[in-house]
Design an enzyme around this catalytic site. Sequence first.
Site, PDB file in Angstrom:
ATOM      1  N   SER A 151       0.816  -1.222   0.000  1.00  0.00           N
ATOM      2  CA  SER A 151       0.000   0.000   0.000  1.00  0.00           C
ATOM      3  C   SER A 151       0.844   1.264   0.000  1.00  0.00           C
ATOM      4  O   SER A 151       0.287   2.364   0.031  1.00  0.00           O
ATOM      5  CB  SER A 151      -0.912   0.003   1.233  1.00  0.00           C
ATOM      6  OG  SER A 151      -0.141   0.056   2.410  1.00  0.00           O
ATOM      7  N   THR A 161      -1.994   2.619   3.726  1.00  0.00           N
ATOM      8  CA  THR A 161      -1.227   3.878   3.714  1.00  0.00           C
ATOM      9  C   THR A 161      -0.362   3.799   4.953  1.00  0.00           C
ATOM     10  O   THR A 161      -0.708   3.071   5.882  1.00  0.00           O
ATOM     11  CB  THR A 161      -2.200   5.073   3.866  1.00  0.00           C
ATOM     12  OG1 THR A 161      -3.039   5.136   2.728  1.00  0.00           O
ATOM     13  CG2 THR A 161      -1.483   6.408   4.046  1.00  0.00           C
ATOM     14  N   THR A 163       1.639   6.759   0.510  1.00  0.00           N
ATOM     15  CA  THR A 163       0.728   5.710   0.037  1.00  0.00           C
ATOM     16  C   THR A 163       0.849   5.507  -1.468  1.00  0.00           C
ATOM     17  O   THR A 163       1.281   6.408  -2.190  1.00  0.00           O
ATOM     18  CB  THR A 163      -0.741   6.094   0.360  1.00  0.00           C
ATOM     19  OG1 THR A 163      -1.604   4.994   0.086  1.00  0.00           O
ATOM     20  CG2 THR A 163      -1.218   7.285  -0.453  1.00  0.00           C
ATOM     21  N   ARG A 169      -6.207   9.519  -9.917  1.00  0.00           N
ATOM     22  CA  ARG A 169      -6.978   9.702  -8.675  1.00  0.00           C
ATOM     23  C   ARG A 169      -6.028  10.117  -7.536  1.00  0.00           C
ATOM     24  O   ARG A 169      -4.972   9.540  -7.338  1.00  0.00           O
ATOM     25  CB  ARG A 169      -7.688   8.396  -8.320  1.00  0.00           C
ATOM     26  CG  ARG A 169      -8.453   8.434  -6.995  1.00  0.00           C
ATOM     27  CD  ARG A 169      -7.632   7.901  -5.860  1.00  0.00           C
ATOM     28  NE  ARG A 169      -8.379   7.778  -4.616  1.00  0.00           N
ATOM     29  CZ  ARG A 169      -7.820   7.505  -3.442  1.00  0.00           C
ATOM     30  NH1 ARG A 169      -6.522   7.329  -3.358  1.00  0.00           N
ATOM     31  NH2 ARG A 169      -8.552   7.398  -2.357  1.00  0.00           N
ATOM     32  N   THR A 226      -5.552   6.803   7.509  1.00  0.00           N
ATOM     33  CA  THR A 226      -5.436   5.691   6.572  1.00  0.00           C
ATOM     34  C   THR A 226      -6.863   5.222   6.265  1.00  0.00           C
ATOM     35  O   THR A 226      -7.763   5.414   7.070  1.00  0.00           O
ATOM     36  CB  THR A 226      -4.647   4.501   7.153  1.00  0.00           C
ATOM     37  OG1 THR A 226      -5.258   4.107   8.387  1.00  0.00           O
ATOM     38  CG2 THR A 226      -3.203   4.853   7.419  1.00  0.00           C
ATOM     39  N   GLY A 227      -7.020   4.581   5.118  1.00  0.00           N
ATOM     40  CA  GLY A 227      -8.354   4.087   4.765  1.00  0.00           C
ATOM     41  C   GLY A 227      -8.813   4.702   3.463  1.00  0.00           C
ATOM     42  O   GLY A 227      -8.005   5.081   2.610  1.00  0.00           O
TER      43      GLY A 227
HETATM   44  N1  GLY Z   1      -5.747   6.675   2.289  1.00  0.00           N
HETATM   45  C1  GLY Z   1      -5.079   6.527   1.073  1.00  0.00           C
HETATM   46  C2  GLY Z   1      -5.890   6.794  -0.103  1.00  0.00           C
HETATM   47  O1  GLY Z   1      -7.105   6.759  -0.054  1.00  0.00           O
HETATM   48  O2  GLY Z   1      -5.309   7.050  -1.133  1.00  0.00           O
END
Ligand code: GLY
Length: 319
Positions: free
Chosen positions: A47, A175, A193, A203, A226-227
């Site tokens: 990640s 992340t 990340t 994105r 994170t998430g």
């Molecule tokens: N939390 C990392 C992302 O959504 O890119």
Amino acid sequence: MTITIVSSENGRSGAMAAMQLMREGGSALDAVELACRIVEADPADHSVGYGGIPNLLGEVELDASIMDGRTLAAGAVAALHGYGHPITLARRVMEETPHVLLAGRGAERLAAELGQREADQRTDAAIQRWEERFAQRNVDRGAMPALRTAASVMTGPLNLRDRAAWGERIDTLGTVNFLALDGQGNLASAVSTSGIGWKYPGRVGDSPLIGAGNYCDNRYGAAACTGMGELAVRAATARSLVLYLKLGMSLAQAGAEALRDLDFLDAREGHYMNIVALTPDGEHAGFTTIPGKQYLYQQSDMKEPILADRQSLTSDTFR
Ligand code: GLY
């Protein structure tokens, strides 16, 4: 001053190096950068950095940000392709440009101008995973428009919530976060990340957005996420938590308030958000929209980082 490092669950090796650096008198800012670099270089972390899960086209695009709690200086890069260690590039954006965030081609140009060597961030394992899932869909040749595939990963037949409910290990939302308090009482924060696995090209999530996935202010505290980044972007989660501290809430109250903001956005399994936070006096906590998540912390009198439970709105603390 209790030297402290706080990280997401996947930050153990970085946290130990950061603690060692701060014990030797190093700054929180250097510590969080070093910690991120260690995780970015680890191909086993899918990640972050090298070995991160690719986007829909099979390319690894990296996001990172760093913030100095002394001055509120910040730097970030987003959708960086073909170069490693985005956290160091983010720091150079902070220290050597008049800007906060460089994305895509601009970030890559800066990396080249600063003499950074191009480096493919894909591991064989990551390429294989992408090929198994997407190569036959011919996304890059337009046979399956990336738009439809991206929508399907988020809400359609491949969606994260159902895959999590079926018991699939979802490692596409990771992340790494590091928050540090050094011996001089300074705070710093860093986030790195490869973003959501199989994301639409270009994105950008919360990690490189100061205020969304990362925020740090010596006077009140630091927070990082994170998430599912879209949630923290919409709720400005990291800045909100620090603002709640500024308004006089306790750390637990500030975390609960940030979780209530996320709750309103329908955070859930496969679509969750985690937060870590650290105050100027070394108090730390983790928060999550789905129970059962943990974070790591280490203080200078501890031999190694230990795991602690993150609080959710269902935790006893908040009842
Ligand atoms: N939390 C990392 C992302 O959504 O890119």
